[in-house]
Design an enzyme around this catalytic site. Structure first.
Site, short mmCIF file in Angstrom:
data_model
loop_
_atom_site.label_atom_id
_atom_site.label_comp_id
_atom_site.label_asym_id
_atom_site.label_seq_id
_atom_site.Cartn_x
_atom_site.Cartn_y
_atom_site.Cartn_z
N LEU A 495 -10.19 17.05 0.84
CA LEU A 495 -8.74 17.27 0.43
C LEU A 495 -8.39 16.45 -0.70
O LEU A 495 -7.72 16.59 -1.53
CB LEU A 495 -7.72 17.17 1.68
CG LEU A 495 -7.69 17.85 2.82
CD1 LEU A 495 -7.00 17.62 3.84
CD2 LEU A 495 -7.49 19.45 2.16
N GLY A 498 -9.93 8.15 -2.41
CA GLY A 498 -9.43 7.16 -2.72
C GLY A 498 -10.45 6.05 -3.23
O GLY A 498 -11.71 6.53 -2.86
N PHE A 500 -11.35 3.58 -1.06
CA PHE A 500 -11.94 3.28 0.25
C PHE A 500 -11.96 4.40 1.16
O PHE A 500 -12.24 4.20 2.47
CB PHE A 500 -11.32 2.00 0.95
CG PHE A 500 -11.84 0.85 0.25
CD1 PHE A 500 -13.25 0.39 0.16
CD2 PHE A 500 -11.03 0.30 -0.44
CE1 PHE A 500 -13.47 -0.77 -0.62
CE2 PHE A 500 -11.09 -0.76 -1.36
CZ PHE A 500 -12.50 -1.38 -1.39
N VAL A 503 -10.68 12.23 2.37
CA VAL A 503 -9.72 12.83 3.48
C VAL A 503 -10.34 14.36 3.79
O VAL A 503 -10.45 15.07 2.33
CB VAL A 503 -8.21 13.00 3.13
CG1 VAL A 503 -7.70 13.83 4.21
CG2 VAL A 503 -7.93 11.61 3.08
N LYS A 517 -9.39 11.23 7.88
CA LYS A 517 -9.49 10.29 6.87
C LYS A 517 -10.95 9.45 7.16
O LYS A 517 -10.85 8.79 8.31
CB LYS A 517 -8.45 9.48 7.05
CG LYS A 517 -8.37 8.47 5.82
CD LYS A 517 -7.01 7.33 5.82
CE LYS A 517 -7.08 6.54 4.61
NZ LYS A 517 -5.64 5.70 4.78
N ASP A 618 2.39 -0.07 0.47
CA ASP A 618 2.00 1.02 -0.41
C ASP A 618 2.50 2.38 -0.73
O ASP A 618 2.16 3.26 -0.55
CB ASP A 618 0.39 1.28 -0.13
CG ASP A 618 -0.33 1.62 -1.38
OD1 ASP A 618 0.12 1.44 -2.79
OD2 ASP A 618 -1.48 2.24 -1.26
#
Length: 806
Positions: A495, A498, A500, A503, A517, A618
């Site tokens: 999906l 990033g 680290f 997904v 994840k 974040d």
């Protein structure tokens, strides 16, 4: 002859005064088309109660029932409801229990024959959908039924057909309909994931929320004596019968699962289910995973396997010391309980023995307990496989006409520590032998020893992590790595990704769609920190505006988190114009407002509604996910920080977050939850403007949205930055620029001047106004461009990291 006109005038005046008084004492019960009622004091004066509740009556009948706008407490939100017209108002039905409206909302009985409830912003909250049924007038009957009629006085719509949590005499509950209790007496929201009362073709059943729902009260054919006295079951419906002998006025499904009969206003006369159930048979009397004795004493099953959620409040339930995983059956065993009944009355298997029942539970990942019922002269019986374990009532031996055994599945304590000890001893022996035999290679021995120390430390840290995970209360399901590998088809349906994490979309055996994840990367320490941060932050909390953590997997160096699947992806895919036909997919103003409020509610819960506040650290559009109905939920807690409520500030030596969303105080390393408020302000500005905060496709002087925003404030040209690619946003440009005041408040350079998220919610709901005398200088020193925890000397992150996991 002169006295006659005087007498006539007096009588006529008396008639007018009497009519006026009568009109004030008894409101009309009918209303015609094209009638409009506004929810404010100037339009409808309030009737107040001693408890602080207030009703603005639109229709009333015989001083018995009233229909209108109702509120309690601070009266920041209202229901359109039917109530008993007494000093102690009791809500019998409401049109918008899950969507309260605000002051100055409008109820409109349109010329087309539709009853429509609109909030103050013009959004439609509820409607009867009767525009094609030739409606002529509306009537509140003396039975408390709001009805719409056509010209022939035939009923075309009635509130009795849409029950909430109450039934009135003469009202029917049809097959497929449910009574769903409110969360509490002051919170009208439907308690959808807890109790419900439903009529089926077999009879009346009370359920408690689980997957699937469990029955805690069955009345096959409505054959219970107490039920028969007040209800009739015929033609596929259940009708509450008016009992003049006891003057029962209504029955209500309570938040605790009880079905009670009331006399006006709030006197309980009958508890219909308790006589057959007993208090301990209500699913949450003692909470989850707990045993309820005849004296209503709450205890946990198995001292070594379960612990109380709160030792001082045993009715809050228990949690497993070691969370269940979906590994092989040899990693699990059962606690056997005798003389323990259970609420479920629909068997999963018939005519099986106890071993088949237990093995079926072991093979089913979602099964938490196996309940086996059998007769005294047979070894075969009925088997119940429970996906949720609620309160289990203790019964005396011989009371039930059958035998019952309850087997609770628990996770074995793994032998990993034994293996580690054995492995470490072997390595020590090898090192000693090498030391004696190859003495000349001292350097090699030092290197080997260092490696061994690092490995042992890593294993020790892993064991400590495992032990810590096992002790986190309310932990979600622990999945095996192989199970998630199968669910994601070997991690093939990506999906997003990033710095680290990647997904993947997956589907469990029961058909439930999930998002997995997979934390990974060169910096393994960061992966573990991110993993633990997410598990500790949201492993045991549930909120409608937080993405729910369904489970996790920790196997060797693999760290995986299992979330609910959000079909509409992340917010950034819906608010930034990317050319082509994407414009038709941009969100409208009402949808954006709802998303903004959802984000604010999620953050307010994290900051203010928990014993330990959580700072997300974040907040950005990539970490706001949307479900199929565009409800927004905050996600990705990999950088979050838990802070005790009595700790006002947190000193952090490393920066966390994403460039463009980080508050100025990161330069001082003294952090509060106001960094999330700042990030929320940036996200809000992006939603209103329809562009990224850093966009190099713009002219150079407009690269930074914050700089553009400040110039427009100074020049009075805020209309110029409203999302120009959305016609709906342009249509509501005045409202959009008004909300930019909230942005300014959230972006104050001095964090002490920023509002709390609960204050932001009140502003968004129109309860209070934005603080005046704000500082519109939003410029601040440039922060390091990075999206993950780093030292201040870190290099800028690449674009793939900045994008964040989707």
């Amino acid at each position: 002859m002169m006295r006659t006109p005087c007498i006539c005038s007096f009588l006529f005046g008396f008639f007018l005064i009497f009519s006026s008084i009568a009109a004030q004492l008894d409101y009309v019960s009918n209303a015609n088309l094209s009638s409009t009622w506004t929810n404010n004091e100037s339009s409808i004066p309030s009737s107040n109660s001693p408890d602080g509740s207030r009703i603005r009556i639109i229709l009333s009948v015989k001083y018995r029932f009233a229909c209108g706008f109702f509120c309690n407490g601070t009266c920041t939100s209202f229901l359109f409801a039917i109530l008993f017209n007494t000093n102690d108002h009791v809500i019998l039905w409401s049109a918008n229990r899950d969507n309260p409206v605000r002051e100055s909302a409008i109820l409109n009985f349109t010329a087309a024959g539709e009853l429509v409830l609109q909030d103050v912003d013009g959004s439609t909250v509820w409607t009867t959908n009767t525009t094609e049924k030739s409606v002529a007038f509306m009537n509140l009957t003396d039975k408390g039924n709001l009805m719409l009629f056509d010209n022939t006085k035939s009923m075309v719509w009635q509130s009795f057909d849409h029950p909430t949590d109450c039934l009135l005499p003469g009202q029917k509950l049809f097959q497929g309909q449910k009574l769903i209790p409110s969360v509490s007496s002051t919170n009208w929201t439907a308690q959808k994931d807890s109790y419900s009362l439903q009529l089926t073709h077999e009879g009346l059943f009370a359920y408690v929320g689980s997957n699937p729902p469990q029955v805690y009260f069955p009345s096959f054919g409505i054959d219970i004596d107490m039920i028969n006295s007040y209800f009739k079951f015929f033609n596929g419906s259940l009708s509450f019968v008016d009992s003049m002998q006891y003057s029962l006025q209504y029955v209500k499904l309570m938040p605790d699962g009880h079905l009670k009969g009331f006399t006006v206003p709030d006197s309980v006369w009958a508890d219909f289910l308790t006589g057959d159930l007993g208090e301990c048979s209500y699913p949450l009397t003692c909470g989850r995973n707990s045993i309820c004795s005849a004296e209503r004493q709450c205890t946990c099953p198995g001292i070594d396997s379960f612990r109380a959620v709160n030792d001082r409040k045993p009715n809050m339930g228990c949690f497993p010391v070691t969370p269940l995983t979906c590994n092989a059956t040899h990693d699990q065993h059962f606690i056997e309980l005798t003389n323990i009944a259970y609420i479920n009355n629909i068997a999963d298997m018939e005519d099986v023995d106890i071993e088949i029942c237990k093995q079926a539970c072991l093979k089913k990942c979602s099964c938490k307990a196996a309940v086996f019922e059998y007769g005294s002269n047979t070894t075969s019986g009925r088997c119940y496989l429970l996906s949720e374990l609620f309160t289990m009532p203790s019964v005396e031996a011989g009371v039930l006409p059958y035998n019952i055994l309850t087997h609770i599945k628990v996770q074995n304590v793994t032998s990993s520590s034994m293996n580690v000890t054995s492995s470490s001893s072997s390595r020590n022996l090898v090192a000693t032998v090498l030391g004696y035999t190859i003495g000349s290679f001292v350097l090699l021995i030092v290197v080997v020893g260092f490696i061994m120390f690092a490995v042992r430390k890593e294993k020790t840290n892993s064991e400590m992590e495992e032990e810590h995970l096992d002790q986190v209360p309310g932990m979600p399901i622990r999945f095996s790595y192989e199970q998630l590998k199968t669910a994601t088809q070997n991690f093939s349906k990506k999906l997003g990704e990033g710095g680290f994490a990647s997904v993947f979309k997956g589907t469990l055996e029961d058909g439930l769609q999930i998002a997995v994840k997979h934390l990974q990367g060169d910096v393994y320490v960061h992966v573990k920190k991110s993993f633990m941060a997410e598990v500790e932050s949201i492993g045991s909390i549930h909120h409608v505006n937080l993405v729910q953590l369904k489970g996790f997997s920790a196997w060797k160096s693999e760290r995986l988190l299992v979330y609910e699947f959000m079909s509409n992806g992340s917010l950034d895919q819906w608010i930034y114009y990317s050319g082509g036909d994407h414009q038709k997919h941009l969100l409208g103003w009402e949808c954006r407002k709802k998303i903004i409020l959802d984000i604010a509610k999620g953050l307010a819960y994290l900051h203010e509604e928990r014993s330990q506040k959580i700072i997300h650290l974040d907040i950005k559009p990539q970490n706001i996910l949307l479900d199929s109905n565009f409800n927004a939920k905050v996600s990705d807690f990999g950088l979050s920080k838990l802070i005790d409520r009595n700790q006002s500030r947190q000193v952090m030596t490393t920066m966390r977050g994403t460039f463009g969303y980080m508050a100025p105080e990161w330069l001082s390393s003294v952090i509060t939850e106001k960094v999330d408020v700042y990030s929320f302000g940036i996200v809000l500005l992006e939603i209103l403007c329809g562009r990224k905060n850093l966009d190099r496709s713009q002219p150079e002087e407009s690269w930074h949205l914050l700089g553009v925003f400040q110039r427009c404030w100074e020049q009075g040209t805020l209309l110029d930055i409203v999302d120009r690619y959305s016609e709906d946003m342009q249509l509501h440009a005045t409202e959009v620029t008004e909300m930019m005041k909230v942005v300014s408040w959230c972006l104050q350079t001095d964090f002490t001047r920023r509002p709390s998220m609960s204050t932001v919610i009140k502003v968004l709901e129109g309860v209070i106004s934005v603080e005046s005398n704000l500082d519109y200088n939003f410029s601040c020193p440039r922060l390091q461009e990075t999206t993950f925890e780093h030292d201040k000397s870190s290099k800028p992150a690449c674009d793939s990291i900045l994008s964040g996991p989707r």
